[in-house]
Design an enzyme around this catalytic site. Structure first.
Site, PDB file in Angstrom:
ATOM      1  N   LYS A   1       0.829  -1.208   0.000  1.00  0.00           N
ATOM      2  CA  LYS A   1       0.000   0.000   0.000  1.00  0.00           C
ATOM      3  C   LYS A   1       0.868   1.264   0.000  1.00  0.00           C
ATOM      4  O   LYS A   1       0.653   2.202  -0.778  1.00  0.00           O
ATOM      5  CB  LYS A   1      -0.915  -0.007   1.236  1.00  0.00           C
TER       6      LYS A   1
ATOM      7  N   CYS B   1      -3.680  11.027   1.177  1.00  0.00           N
ATOM      8  CA  CYS B   1      -2.978   9.750   0.985  1.00  0.00           C
ATOM      9  C   CYS B   1      -1.573   9.961   0.434  1.00  0.00           C
ATOM     10  O   CYS B   1      -0.591   9.651   1.086  1.00  0.00           O
ATOM     11  CB  CYS B   1      -3.760   8.884   0.008  1.00  0.00           C
TER      12      CYS B   1
HETATM   13  N1  SAJ Z   1      -1.725  14.741  -9.276  1.00  0.00           N
HETATM   14  C1  SAJ Z   1      -0.886  15.488 -10.084  1.00  0.00           C
HETATM   15  N2  SAJ Z   1      -0.512  14.975 -11.292  1.00  0.00           N
HETATM   16  C2  SAJ Z   1      -0.953  13.762 -11.729  1.00  0.00           C
HETATM   17  C3  SAJ Z   1      -1.794  12.992 -10.905  1.00  0.00           C
HETATM   18  C4  SAJ Z   1      -2.169  13.508  -9.674  1.00  0.00           C
HETATM   19  O1  SAJ Z   1      -0.473  16.600  -9.722  1.00  0.00           O
HETATM   20  O2  SAJ Z   1      -0.577  13.380 -12.845  1.00  0.00           O
HETATM   21  C5  SAJ Z   1      -2.132  15.268  -7.963  1.00  0.00           C
HETATM   22  C6  SAJ Z   1      -3.634  15.494  -7.844  1.00  0.00           C
HETATM   23  O3  SAJ Z   1      -4.004  16.724  -8.384  1.00  0.00           O
HETATM   24  C7  SAJ Z   1      -3.822  15.419  -6.340  1.00  0.00           C
HETATM   25  C8  SAJ Z   1      -2.787  14.392  -5.911  1.00  0.00           C
HETATM   26  O4  SAJ Z   1      -1.856  14.304  -6.968  1.00  0.00           O
HETATM   27  O5  SAJ Z   1      -3.525  16.657  -5.725  1.00  0.00           O
HETATM   28  C9  SAJ Z   1      -3.342  13.021  -5.604  1.00  0.00           C
HETATM   29  O6  SAJ Z   1      -4.335  12.661  -6.552  1.00  0.00           O
HETATM   30  P1  SAJ Z   1      -4.450  11.189  -7.168  1.00  0.00           P
HETATM   31  O7  SAJ Z   1      -5.593  11.188  -8.085  1.00  0.00           O
HETATM   32  O8  SAJ Z   1      -3.135  10.784  -7.732  1.00  0.00           O
HETATM   33  O9  SAJ Z   1      -4.677  10.247  -5.921  1.00  0.00           O
HETATM   34  P2  SAJ Z   1      -5.717  10.249  -4.652  1.00  0.00           P
HETATM   35  O10 SAJ Z   1      -5.020  10.873  -3.483  1.00  0.00           O
HETATM   36  O11 SAJ Z   1      -7.050  10.759  -5.010  1.00  0.00           O
HETATM   37  O12 SAJ Z   1      -5.838   8.647  -4.396  1.00  0.00           O
HETATM   38  C10 SAJ Z   1      -4.648   7.878  -4.232  1.00  0.00           C
HETATM   39  C11 SAJ Z   1      -4.715   6.673  -5.193  1.00  0.00           C
HETATM   40  N3  SAJ Z   1      -3.426   6.004  -5.210  1.00  0.00           N
HETATM   41  C12 SAJ Z   1      -2.787   5.753  -6.373  1.00  0.00           C
HETATM   42  O13 SAJ Z   1      -3.203   6.091  -7.451  1.00  0.00           O
HETATM   43  C13 SAJ Z   1      -1.503   4.978  -6.259  1.00  0.00           C
HETATM   44  C14 SAJ Z   1      -5.817   5.728  -4.723  1.00  0.00           C
HETATM   45  O14 SAJ Z   1      -5.833   4.564  -5.524  1.00  0.00           O
HETATM   46  C15 SAJ Z   1      -5.610   5.365  -3.256  1.00  0.00           C
HETATM   47  O15 SAJ Z   1      -6.637   4.495  -2.781  1.00  0.00           O
HETATM   48  C16 SAJ Z   1      -5.650   6.634  -2.450  1.00  0.00           C
HETATM   49  O16 SAJ Z   1      -4.561   7.465  -2.871  1.00  0.00           O
HETATM   50  C17 SAJ Z   1      -5.512   6.258  -0.977  1.00  0.00           C
HETATM   51  O17 SAJ Z   1      -6.548   6.264  -0.264  1.00  0.00           O
HETATM   52  O18 SAJ Z   1      -4.416   5.897  -0.543  1.00  0.00           O
END
Ligand code: SAJ
Length: 432
Positions: free
Chosen positions: A215, A269
């Site tokens: 995780k 997360c």
């Molecule tokens: N972000 C970027 N660039 C990207 C992708 C995301 O700047 O290319 C930013 C987003 O804007 C945001 C942050 O990263 O601020 C996180 O967003 P996210 O969509 O990557 O992830 P979360 O926090 O919504 O959910 C993550 C997910 N983990 C992964 O993709 C490895 C989800 O599957 C998990 O269940 C969740 O964390 C968790 O609960 O741990």
């Protein structure tokens, strides 16, 4: 194996993961009790309503509560399966705090009986499931816990991390593969039988420690990859090159898949979990640590860029587009957009307006600043400067003719046709 309608499940913690999980299990016909320490959360769920926004969750919860398969309480009751979904925050020094997990285990100990299964879903440092086992052994010496002696245990204990994406939780709870780590293989098999009741994705068994690290690894992987994109955005600024175009072109290579830069990484997360790995082994995690600092530093960089844009235009009003931590959701936790907007509001006061379709009022961070909440149409009419902080669909669809004359800082790359504004300061700033 008991039938769905006879299975009793307790879910501890009715937050972003616990409530959807409880509702999905209740939909299978199992009798689910959600336990939460906050009475208002319990009252809300018992009245068939939800205290969090998530696509389709309200309809599901009202249905299973009306059918009597989901109830909530501040008090635990005996059950066959206990699912722990409580927060694991970290302290100032990034030390993970598993106090809520241990508190939940203590609560379970009071009603635990032979044959029960306990599953930890909270993101946790490696070794936490064993700590839960040790605590249960101490509190219930009458029950044989797994993995301590060669003999068969009375209860099963496993770790199965949630991995759902906010905004898609109900879909991903069913469709995503699950990693199920048992204290012993027998524990993993018992937990597997539980997840098979509602998960369509593959369920893969392993050890509790491997599942815990898996995780943390998933979120650290994403953080490191976003940090790469954010670092590139700074280099591209220095070079006078469009980073979005470079990433688009580089991604045409069959083995390159760069993520998107932004104003930093938010949510509860990805900005948190990598620290659990760094804290566990600081000497061997320079990359993961640096990624965290790069992503936090990107937020500071955007504040400096935005402030320079505003300072260069005395008297002009500024629209900050978005407060959420990512597109099309109402979650503002650890949001870099909120941090940037609040910082600008503190500096420039009533010159700053916020556009956030997912907010009814401005969060407390804006109290006393004089900043206002306006809609996108008003922003287009009234604001000469626009800072794009979130790629909500409603912002994406604003056509060039409505923003051609604006000074724009687009941190999400949603308006590739926007003419360049004033030159920007550059330079990577690492948070300490
Ligand atoms: N972000 C970027 N660039 C990207 C992708 C995301 O700047 O290319 C930013 C987003 O804007 C945001 C942050 O990263 O601020 C996180 O967003 P996210 O969509 O990557 O992830 P979360 O926090 O919504 O959910 C993550 C997910 N983990 C992964 O993709 C490895 C989800 O599957 C998990 O269940 C969740 O964390 C968790 O609960 O741990």
């Amino acid at each position: 194996m008991v039938s769905d309608s006879e299975l009793k499940v307790v879910v501890l913690g009715l937050g972003y993961i616990g409530l959807p999980t409880a509702a999905v299990i209740a939909r299978t016909g199992a009798m689910v009790l959600g336990v939460d320490v906050t009475p208002s959360v319990v009252d809300t769920v018992n009245s068939g309503r939800v205290h969090i926004e998530e696509v389709d969750l309200d309809g599901l919860v009202s249905g299973v509560v009306a059918r009597g398969s989901l109830r909530a309480s501040t008090q635990i009751e005996p059950a066959d399966v206990f699912v722990i979904a409580v927060p694991t925050p970290f302290a100032e020094d990034h030390a993970p705090n598993i106090g809520y997990v241990l508190q939940a285990a203590t609560t379970i100990a009071a009603v635990l009986k032979a044959g029960d299964t306990i599953i930890l879903e909270s993101t946790s440092p490696v070794g936490t499931t064993e700590k839960v086992r040790d605590l249960l052994a101490q509190l219930r010496p009458d029950l044989r816990v797994p993995g301590r002696t060669g003999e068969a245990a009375d209860v099963a204990i496993a770790y199965c991390p949630e991995r759902v994406l906010p905004g898609r939780i109900l879909v991903e709870l069913i469709d995503n593969d699950r990693v199920i780590g048992g204290i012993t293989p027998r524990c993993a098999r018992k937990a597997l039988a539980f997840y098979r009741r509602f998960v369509r994705g593959a369920c893969v068994t392993t050890t509790a420690r491997a599942a815990e690290m898996t995780k943390l690894t998933e979120n650290a992987f994403r953080d490191v990859n976003i940090a790469f994109a954010n670092e590139l955005s700074l280099v591209a600024d220095t070079m006078g090159v469009d980073v979005w175009e470079v990433i688009r072109l580089a991604n045409r290579h069959p083995r390159v898949n760069i993520l998107q830069p932004g104003p930093g990484v938010g949510g509860h997360c990805i900005a948190v979990d990598p620290w659990f790995l760094v804290h566990a082994d600081p000497a061997n995690t320079p990359l993961i640590r640096t990624a965290r600092l790069v992503n936090d530093g990107k937020t500071d960089h955007v504040v400096a860029q935005a402030a320079a844009l505003v300072e260069a235009r005395p008297g002009a009003t500024v629209a900050c587009l978005g407060l959420a931590f990512k597109a099309n959701i109402d979650d503002f936790r650890e949001s870099p957009a909120l941090k940037v907007a609040a910082d600008l509001a503190a500096r420039f006061g009533p010159r700053v307006a916020i556009v956030e379709p997912y907010a009814d009022a401005l969060p407390a961070a804006f109290d006393g600043t004089g900043a206002t909440l306006i809609d996108i149409d008003t922003a287009i009419e009234a604001c000469a400067i626009m800072i794009v902080l979130v790629d909500h669909d409603v912002f994406r669809s604003v056509p060039l003719e409505e923003r051609r004359d604006k000074a724009v800082l687009d941190t999400r790359g949603i308006w590739p046709d926007q003419p360049a504004a004033a030159p920007m300061p550059t330079g990577l700033r690492l948070a300490s």
